[in-house]
Design a protein around this motif. Structure first.
Motif, PDB file in Angstrom:
ATOM      1  N   MET A   1      10.591  -2.239  15.682  1.00 57.80           N
ATOM      2  CA  MET A   1       9.642  -3.068  14.964  1.00 57.80           C
ATOM      3  C   MET A   1      10.268  -4.434  14.720  1.00 57.80           C
ATOM      4  N   THR A   2       9.463  -5.465  14.869  1.00 58.84           N
ATOM      5  CA  THR A   2       9.969  -6.815  14.664  1.00 58.84           C
ATOM      6  C   THR A   2      10.253  -7.037  13.183  1.00 58.84           C
ATOM      7  N   GLU A   3      10.994  -8.091  12.927  1.00 57.35           N
ATOM      8  CA  GLU A   3      11.301  -8.421  11.536  1.00 57.35           C
ATOM      9  C   GLU A   3      10.007  -8.735  10.776  1.00 57.35           C
ATOM     10  N   ASP A   4       9.078  -9.481  11.432  1.00 57.50           N
ATOM     11  CA  ASP A   4       7.793  -9.777  10.791  1.00 57.50           C
ATOM     12  C   ASP A   4       7.021  -8.505  10.521  1.00 57.50           C
ATOM     13  N   GLY A   5       7.001  -7.596  11.490  1.00 56.32           N
ATOM     14  CA  GLY A   5       6.308  -6.324  11.322  1.00 56.32           C
ATOM     15  C   GLY A   5       6.902  -5.514  10.182  1.00 56.32           C
ATOM     16  N   GLN A   6       8.213  -5.536  10.068  1.00 54.53           N
ATOM     17  CA  GLN A   6       8.882  -4.818   8.984  1.00 54.53           C
ATOM     18  C   GLN A   6       8.507  -5.411   7.635  1.00 54.53           C
ATOM     19  N   GLY A   7       8.461  -6.743   7.561  1.00 51.06           N
ATOM     20  CA  GLY A   7       8.069  -7.401   6.311  1.00 51.06           C
ATOM     21  C   GLY A   7       6.635  -7.087   5.945  1.00 51.06           C
ATOM     22  N   THR A   8       5.763  -7.032   6.938  1.00 52.93           N
ATOM     23  CA  THR A   8       4.359  -6.693   6.704  1.00 52.93           C
ATOM     24  C   THR A   8       4.248  -5.272   6.183  1.00 52.93           C
ATOM     25  N   PHE A   9       4.992  -4.366   6.802  1.00 54.28           N
ATOM     26  CA  PHE A   9       4.980  -2.962   6.381  1.00 54.28           C
ATOM     27  C   PHE A   9       5.468  -2.831   4.939  1.00 54.28           C
ATOM     28  N   GLU A  10       6.548  -3.529   4.615  1.00 58.97           N
ATOM     29  CA  GLU A  10       7.090  -3.459   3.252  1.00 58.97           C
ATOM     30  C   GLU A  10       6.104  -4.046   2.236  1.00 58.97           C
ATOM     31  N   ALA A  11       5.431  -5.133   2.600  1.00 57.30           N
ATOM     32  CA  ALA A  11       4.440  -5.730   1.703  1.00 57.30           C
ATOM     33  C   ALA A  11       3.270  -4.772   1.493  1.00 57.30           C
ATOM     34  N   PHE A  12       2.861  -4.076   2.555  1.00 60.50           N
ATOM     35  CA  PHE A  12       1.779  -3.094   2.443  1.00 60.50           C
ATOM     36  C   PHE A  12       2.194  -1.966   1.495  1.00 60.50           C
ATOM     37  N   ARG A  13       3.400  -1.437   1.679  1.00 60.89           N
ATOM     38  CA  ARG A  13       3.886  -0.357   0.804  1.00 60.89           C
ATOM     39  C   ARG A  13       4.004  -0.821  -0.647  1.00 60.89           C
ATOM     40  N   ARG A  14       4.435  -2.051  -0.841  1.00 59.27           N
ATOM     41  CA  ARG A  14       4.524  -2.581  -2.211  1.00 59.27           C
ATOM     42  C   ARG A  14       3.131  -2.664  -2.822  1.00 59.27           C
ATOM     43  N   ALA A  15       2.166  -3.141  -2.055  1.00 58.27           N
ATOM     44  CA  ALA A  15       0.787  -3.231  -2.547  1.00 58.27           C
ATOM     45  C   ALA A  15       0.245  -1.843  -2.871  1.00 58.27           C
ATOM     46  N   GLU A  16       0.536  -0.856  -2.038  1.00 61.48           N
ATOM     47  CA  GLU A  16       0.117   0.529  -2.317  1.00 61.48           C
ATOM     48  C   GLU A  16       0.677   1.004  -3.649  1.00 61.48           C
ATOM     49  N   SER A  17       1.955   0.732  -3.861  1.00 57.69           N
ATOM     50  CA  SER A  17       2.616   1.130  -5.100  1.00 57.69           C
ATOM     51  C   SER A  17       1.976   0.436  -6.302  1.00 57.69           C
ATOM     52  N   LEU A  18       1.656  -0.826  -6.155  1.00 57.66           N
ATOM     53  CA  LEU A  18       1.049  -1.575  -7.255  1.00 57.66           C
ATOM     54  C   LEU A  18      -0.357  -1.059  -7.574  1.00 57.66           C
ATOM     55  N   VAL A  19      -1.120  -0.685  -6.563  1.00 54.96           N
ATOM     56  CA  VAL A  19      -2.439  -0.090  -6.806  1.00 54.96           C
ATOM     57  C   VAL A  19      -2.263   1.222  -7.568  1.00 54.96           C
ATOM     58  N   ALA A  20      -1.290   2.023  -7.152  1.00 56.88           N
ATOM     59  CA  ALA A  20      -1.029   3.303  -7.821  1.00 56.88           C
ATOM     60  C   ALA A  20      -0.604   3.098  -9.279  1.00 56.88           C
ATOM     61  N   GLN A  21       0.051   1.981  -9.550  1.00 54.99           N
ATOM     62  CA  GLN A  21       0.479   1.651 -10.921  1.00 54.99           C
ATOM     63  C   GLN A  21      -0.619   0.954 -11.723  1.00 54.99           C
TER      64      GLN A  21
END
Length: 128
Positions: A1-21
């Protein structure tokens, strides 16, 4: 996975966590670059819809769930969530249609309960 793709994935997971919170506005901020990078991702639009719904941005939630359904008409959760967004806007007949479809696709108790609530409310309003 590219660095940009990894950053996008991490941002998505962070957003998921924030919705859950139950921090939908923070989730939307985290999700903004992901929406830009992945405009045709149903999962990104679904998460955005959940965050919009959680922050009572009902029209935006409706638009996000409709986009999910354009990308994947078989997404029963998007139909359910669209029904809830419509219900909260007092657009009960439209909500009932989406909730009926969600129940037909996946008869989860949560979906059935939401359909029952909307149907009962319509019945009460019609009896007035």
């Amino acid at each position: 996975m590219t660095e940009d793709g990894q950053g996008t994935f991490e941002a998505f997971r962070r957003a998921e966590s924030l919705v859950a919170q139950r921090r939908p506005l923070d989730a939307l901020a985290a999700l903004a670059p992901v929406l830009e990078a992945e405009p045709d991702s149903s999962s990104v639009h679904l998460l955005a819809g959940r965050a919009y719904l959680g922050s009572a941005q009902l029209r935006r939630a409706e638009q996000a769930f409709q986009r999910v359904l354009e990308l994947d008409p078989t997404d029963h959760y998007a139909r359910f969530a669209l029904g809830k967004a419509l219900q909260r806007q007092s657009r009960l007949t439209e909500a009932q249609t989406q909730l009926r479809l969600a129940v037909a696709m996946h008869p989860a108790p949560e979906y059935q309960e939401a359909l029952g609530e909307v149907s009962a409310r319509i019945a009460v309003e019609e009896s007035r």
